[in-house]
Structure formats: structure tokens, C-alpha cells
Design an enzyme around this catalytic site. Sequence first.
Site, PDB file in Angstrom:
ATOM      1  N   PHE A  25     -29.928  27.314   5.650  1.00 34.72           N
ATOM      2  CA  PHE A  25     -29.906  26.964   4.232  1.00 34.72           C
ATOM      3  C   PHE A  25     -29.256  25.598   4.058  1.00 34.72           C
ATOM      4  CE2 PHE A  25     -31.289  30.831   2.054  1.00 34.72           C
ATOM      5  CZ  PHE A  25     -31.317  31.719   3.128  1.00 34.72           C
ATOM      6  N   CYS A  31     -27.892  19.439 -10.522  1.00 36.01           N
ATOM      7  CA  CYS A  31     -29.025  20.087 -11.175  1.00 36.01           C
ATOM      8  C   CYS A  31     -29.334  19.352 -12.474  1.00 36.01           C
ATOM      9  CB  CYS A  31     -28.718  21.553 -11.459  1.00 36.01           C
ATOM     10  SG  CYS A  31     -30.168  22.470 -12.047  1.00 36.01           S
ATOM     11  N   CYS A  35     -27.736  26.105 -16.934  1.00 38.14           N
ATOM     12  CA  CYS A  35     -27.873  27.496 -17.379  1.00 38.14           C
ATOM     13  C   CYS A  35     -26.485  28.135 -17.533  1.00 38.14           C
ATOM     14  CB  CYS A  35     -28.678  28.289 -16.362  1.00 38.14           C
ATOM     15  SG  CYS A  35     -30.266  27.529 -15.964  1.00 38.14           S
ATOM     16  N   CYS A  38     -25.116  30.087 -14.483  1.00 40.95           N
ATOM     17  CA  CYS A  38     -25.174  29.421 -13.178  1.00 40.95           C
ATOM     18  C   CYS A  38     -23.882  29.628 -12.391  1.00 40.95           C
ATOM     19  CB  CYS A  38     -25.416  27.932 -13.359  1.00 40.95           C
ATOM     20  SG  CYS A  38     -25.629  27.106 -11.773  1.00 40.95           S
ATOM     21  N   ASP A  39     -24.019  30.044 -11.126  1.00 38.71           N
ATOM     22  CA  ASP A  39     -22.834  30.252 -10.295  1.00 38.71           C
ATOM     23  C   ASP A  39     -22.743  29.207  -9.178  1.00 38.71           C
ATOM     24  OD1 ASP A  39     -24.938  31.032  -8.741  1.00 38.71           O
ATOM     25  OD2 ASP A  39     -24.250  33.083  -8.401  1.00 38.71           O
ATOM     26  N   THR A  40     -23.500  28.098  -9.333  1.00 36.91           N
ATOM     27  CA  THR A  40     -23.479  27.056  -8.297  1.00 36.91           C
ATOM     28  C   THR A  40     -22.503  25.954  -8.680  1.00 36.91           C
ATOM     29  OG1 THR A  40     -25.797  27.504  -7.855  1.00 36.91           O
ATOM     30  CG2 THR A  40     -24.930  25.450  -6.995  1.00 36.91           C
ATOM     31  N   GLU A  94     -36.512  26.123  -2.878  1.00 36.16           N
ATOM     32  CA  GLU A  94     -36.260  26.964  -4.053  1.00 36.16           C
ATOM     33  C   GLU A  94     -35.953  26.037  -5.232  1.00 36.16           C
ATOM     34  OE1 GLU A  94     -34.500  30.932  -1.862  1.00 36.16           O
ATOM     35  OE2 GLU A  94     -33.039  29.512  -2.646  1.00 36.16           O
ATOM     36  N   HIS A 177     -29.065  40.207   0.472  1.00 40.49           N
ATOM     37  CA  HIS A 177     -27.861  39.651   1.121  1.00 40.49           C
ATOM     38  C   HIS A 177     -26.596  40.187   0.439  1.00 40.49           C
ATOM     39  CE1 HIS A 177     -29.185  37.094  -2.115  1.00 40.49           C
ATOM     40  NE2 HIS A 177     -28.033  36.470  -2.170  1.00 40.49           N
TER      41      HIS A 177
HETATM   42  S1  SF4 Z   1     -29.137  28.409 -12.422  1.00 39.70           S
HETATM   43 FE1  SF4 Z   1     -27.851  26.608 -11.990  1.00 39.70          FE
HETATM   44  S2  SF4 Z   1     -28.878  25.600 -10.282  1.00 39.70           S
HETATM   45 FE2  SF4 Z   1     -30.375  27.008 -11.173  1.00 39.70          FE
HETATM   46  S3  SF4 Z   1     -31.523  25.779 -12.669  1.00 39.70           S
HETATM   47 FE3  SF4 Z   1     -29.822  26.740 -13.792  1.00 39.70          FE
HETATM   48  S4  SF4 Z   1     -28.160  25.230 -13.746  1.00 39.70           S
HETATM   49 FE4  SF4 Z   1     -29.649  24.636 -12.173  1.00 39.70          FE
END
Ligand code: SF4
Length: 183
Positions: A25, A31, A35, A38-40, A94, A177
Site C-alpha cells: 500500500f 485530498c 468529508c 474522513c479518518d485520513t 483507490e 482487515h
Molecule cells: S474520505 Fe477523506 S480521503 Fe476520502 S475523499 Fe473524503 S476527504 Fe478525501
Amino acid sequence: MAYRVNEIFYSLQGEGYYTGSPAVFLRFSGCNLACDFCDTDHFHGEEMDLPEILEKISVYPSRHIVITGGEPSLQLDNELVNLLHDAGYYIQVETNGTHPLPEEVDWVTCSPKEGGECVLKKIDELKVVFLGQDVDEIASRYPAMHYFLQPCSCSNTTETVEYILSHPYWRLSLQTHKLINIQ
Ligand code: SF4
């Protein structure tokens, strides 16, 4: 050219068509959407050039690479795609589908987000987190080879299964996972 990389790790693909496949990965930072759920981490990232990326990924035995984010299409370019193909990689991306991708990507997994508009010419699998929304309307805007519906963190699995049973072009995707506690 330097890329902003959030992390590189080796695991099993947990979701969608390639569930269970060992893959490297490559998670890019950043981004174009924001959102709520979002957990990133979009801000942390290490600058890496092509040789550094190749050196890091090639310590792992799989030649299936999943390029994810954030939104990977903001950084993924032909140079990186060509380098990965020359090194024997099968490239899965992705994406949220709102930004173009290099055409030579082998497999496109699109997870559309609210407010996003599809600009992709080819989608191999559409993966939608089921929240009771009109997913067939979404599917009509994002034509794909395969359609996966995924419960929201396994909280509405029964509703998701029922929906698929009555709309059988969808297939179930689980975050396997998380079920087996791996990255
Ligand atoms: S979930 Fe996070 S990474 Fe995915 S599109 Fe939305 S803001 Fe971007």
C-alpha cells in the site's frame, strides 16, 4: 519530482474485488475533498522521489500495489505508473473519482463521495459505503464493471445484505482487515 507520501505498508487488501490479496500500500497525503467522516491524516507526509519509493516498496514480495490516499490522483503521474510497470507491478488505485488518472492504471477502484462528480473514463469497481442513500442513482453516474456495497463500519450489515438481495447487481464488501485486526 517529489511525491508526498503518508505511509507505505504491506498487508492484505481488506475490501472489494481483491479482498484477501497480499499487496503493498502506497498512501499519498492530501485530498481535494473534506468529508466529515474522513479518518485520513492529510497533513503528515514525507517527500519521496521515484527511486526512494521503489526502494521502499520492493522489499515486499507482492507485485500488486494499491495506491491510495487521501486522493492519489492528485499526485499519481505517468512517470510513476511507468516506473511501477517496468518493475513488474500491477497497479490498483483507490480514488474518489473527481480527478483524472493516468490511463495505464491497471485497476480503478472508485469510492464516490457526496458532492463529487465523476471525471473518470473507466472504473473497474465501484465501492459505496451504504448509509441508506440512493445507491442506484450513484451507480448510474459512475458506470463500472463491478458494484460493491459496504456496510458502514459493520454497523448496518443486515440492511446492506437485504439491499443487495433485492438489488442483485451489487455485491457485498466487508472491511475484512478490521475483522481480523490487521492494518
Ligand atoms: S474520505 Fe477523506 S480521503 Fe476520502 S475523499 Fe473524503 S476527504 Fe478525501
